[in-house]
Design a protein around this motif. Structure first.
Motif, mmCIF file in Angstrom:
data_model
loop_
_atom_site.group_PDB
_atom_site.id
_atom_site.type_symbol
_atom_site.label_atom_id
_atom_site.label_comp_id
_atom_site.label_asym_id
_atom_site.label_seq_id
_atom_site.Cartn_x
_atom_site.Cartn_y
_atom_site.Cartn_z
ATOM 1 N N UNK A 1 0.727 -1.049 -0.003
ATOM 2 C CA UNK A 1 -0.014 0.057 -0.067
ATOM 3 C C UNK A 1 0.899 1.060 -0.215
ATOM 4 N N UNK A 2 1.637 1.405 -1.096
ATOM 5 C CA UNK A 2 2.508 2.469 -1.061
ATOM 6 C C UNK A 2 1.724 3.822 -1.110
ATOM 7 N N UNK A 3 0.644 3.906 -1.838
ATOM 8 C CA UNK A 3 0.023 5.247 -1.600
ATOM 9 C C UNK A 3 -0.363 5.778 -0.429
ATOM 10 N N UNK A 4 -0.806 4.721 0.548
ATOM 11 C CA UNK A 4 -1.072 5.125 1.914
ATOM 12 C C UNK A 4 0.103 5.278 2.737
ATOM 13 N N UNK A 5 1.277 4.757 2.281
ATOM 14 C CA UNK A 5 2.616 5.068 2.985
ATOM 15 C C UNK A 5 2.892 6.590 2.783
ATOM 16 N N UNK A 6 2.634 7.182 1.414
ATOM 17 C CA UNK A 6 2.945 8.279 0.919
ATOM 18 C C UNK A 6 2.307 9.258 1.875
ATOM 19 N N UNK A 7 0.892 8.970 2.064
ATOM 20 C CA UNK A 7 -0.054 9.788 2.952
ATOM 21 C C UNK A 7 0.688 9.992 4.377
ATOM 22 N N UNK A 8 1.190 8.910 4.987
ATOM 23 C CA UNK A 8 2.073 9.204 6.297
ATOM 24 C C UNK A 8 3.248 9.992 6.102
ATOM 25 N N UNK A 9 3.990 9.818 5.091
ATOM 26 C CA UNK A 9 4.901 10.846 4.784
ATOM 27 C C UNK A 9 4.626 12.116 4.641
ATOM 28 N N UNK A 10 3.454 12.437 3.984
ATOM 29 C CA UNK A 10 3.110 13.841 3.743
ATOM 30 C C UNK A 10 2.634 14.286 5.187
ATOM 31 N N UNK A 11 2.054 13.580 5.942
ATOM 32 C CA UNK A 11 1.829 14.140 7.269
ATOM 33 C C UNK A 11 2.974 14.740 8.060
ATOM 34 N N UNK A 12 4.098 13.781 7.981
ATOM 35 C CA UNK A 12 5.333 14.329 8.484
ATOM 36 C C UNK A 12 6.087 15.379 7.880
ATOM 37 N N UNK A 13 5.882 15.734 6.574
ATOM 38 C CA UNK A 13 6.542 16.674 5.959
ATOM 39 C C UNK A 13 5.821 17.937 6.234
ATOM 40 N N UNK A 14 4.435 17.804 6.390
ATOM 41 C CA UNK A 14 3.505 19.132 6.781
ATOM 42 C C UNK A 14 3.846 19.426 8.399
ATOM 43 N N UNK A 15 3.878 18.513 9.268
ATOM 44 C CA UNK A 15 3.893 18.632 10.457
ATOM 45 C C UNK A 15 5.311 18.857 11.124
ATOM 46 N N UNK A 16 6.388 18.414 10.460
ATOM 47 C CA UNK A 16 7.397 18.276 11.089
ATOM 48 C C UNK A 16 8.429 19.669 10.848
ATOM 49 N N UNK A 17 9.451 19.730 11.348
ATOM 50 C CA UNK A 17 10.540 20.848 11.400
ATOM 51 C C UNK A 17 10.833 21.111 9.884
ATOM 52 N N UNK A 18 10.902 22.312 9.592
ATOM 53 C CA UNK A 18 11.390 22.761 8.392
ATOM 54 C C UNK A 18 12.570 22.163 7.754
ATOM 55 N N UNK A 19 13.453 21.878 8.568
ATOM 56 C CA UNK A 19 14.759 21.267 8.306
ATOM 57 C C UNK A 19 14.431 19.836 7.621
ATOM 58 N N UNK A 20 13.319 19.170 8.021
ATOM 59 C CA UNK A 20 13.077 17.866 7.793
ATOM 60 C C UNK A 20 12.161 17.677 6.628
ATOM 61 N N UNK A 21 11.629 18.737 5.954
ATOM 62 C CA UNK A 21 10.621 18.563 5.260
ATOM 63 C C UNK A 21 11.189 17.904 3.889
ATOM 64 N N UNK A 22 12.062 18.148 3.235
ATOM 65 C CA UNK A 22 12.771 17.537 2.289
ATOM 66 C C UNK A 22 12.802 16.167 2.398
ATOM 67 N N UNK A 23 13.596 15.797 3.491
ATOM 68 C CA UNK A 23 13.504 14.128 3.586
ATOM 69 C C UNK A 23 12.227 13.535 3.608
#
Length: 167
Positions: free
Chosen positions: A66-88
């Motif tokens: 379910x890679x589409x759903x994994x993408x949504x988990x990563x998207x939450x991290x980039x939107x809620x995490x610190x700016x320095x980690x968004x690219x990761x």
């Protein structure tokens, strides 16, 4: 007089705050299904997780194909995490979407996103949180080349990457 014009599309699905949210069911690769059709559970949006929780949840989804759903988990991290980690997190999301496209049969889009995601995370040195950046780069390039050569269908679960490498 009868109205012969084409029917108007239904109003967009909205959440409790009135934001547009597509409530259509989706299959395991995130493709929308007709309303009323059983689909797979969707990932809740806007969940704040620790990096370890993000990686564990995303890996479990990748392992289940379910890679589409994994993408949504990563998207939450980039939107809620610190700016320095968004690219990761954005790069990891691109890898998941690349696998999604490859599994859906979109070789061009899949290969492009796999390579783009790998390039984004390669810039994250040293690799944070135990993420196997070099291994993900090799995985992405090999899968991108495979789909470009048209070497059969891609099974998302069988082709899932190991985010933290081999233990």
């Amino acid at each position: 007089m009868q109205n012969t014009s084409s029917p108007q599309p239904p109003d967009r699905d909205r959440d409790a705050e009135g934001r547009a949210r597509n409530a259509r069911p989706r299959d395991g690769l995130g493709r929308p299904l007709p309303y009323g059709t059983p689909g797979v559970d969707r990932q809740p949006e806007g969940v704040v997780r620790t990096p370890a929780q993000t990686l564990a949840e995303a890996q479990a989804l990748l392992d289940r194909g379910r890679p589409f759903h994994a993408h949504e988990v990563f998207e939450d991290a980039w939107k809620s995490g610190p700016e320095r980690e968004r690219a990761l997190w954005r790069g990891l999301a691109q890898l998941a979407v690349g696998l999604t496209h490859a599994a859906r049969g979109n070789a061009t889009g899949g290969a492009r996103l796999l390579r783009r995601g790998a390039a984004v995370i390669a810039a994250q040195q040293p690799a944070p949180y135990g993420i196997d950046v070099p291994g993900l780069g090799v995985w992405a390039e090999e899968l991108a080349a495979r789909v470009e050569r048209g070497e059969g269908p891609v099974d998302a679960a069988d082709c899932a990457p190991l985010l933290l490498g081999r233990a």
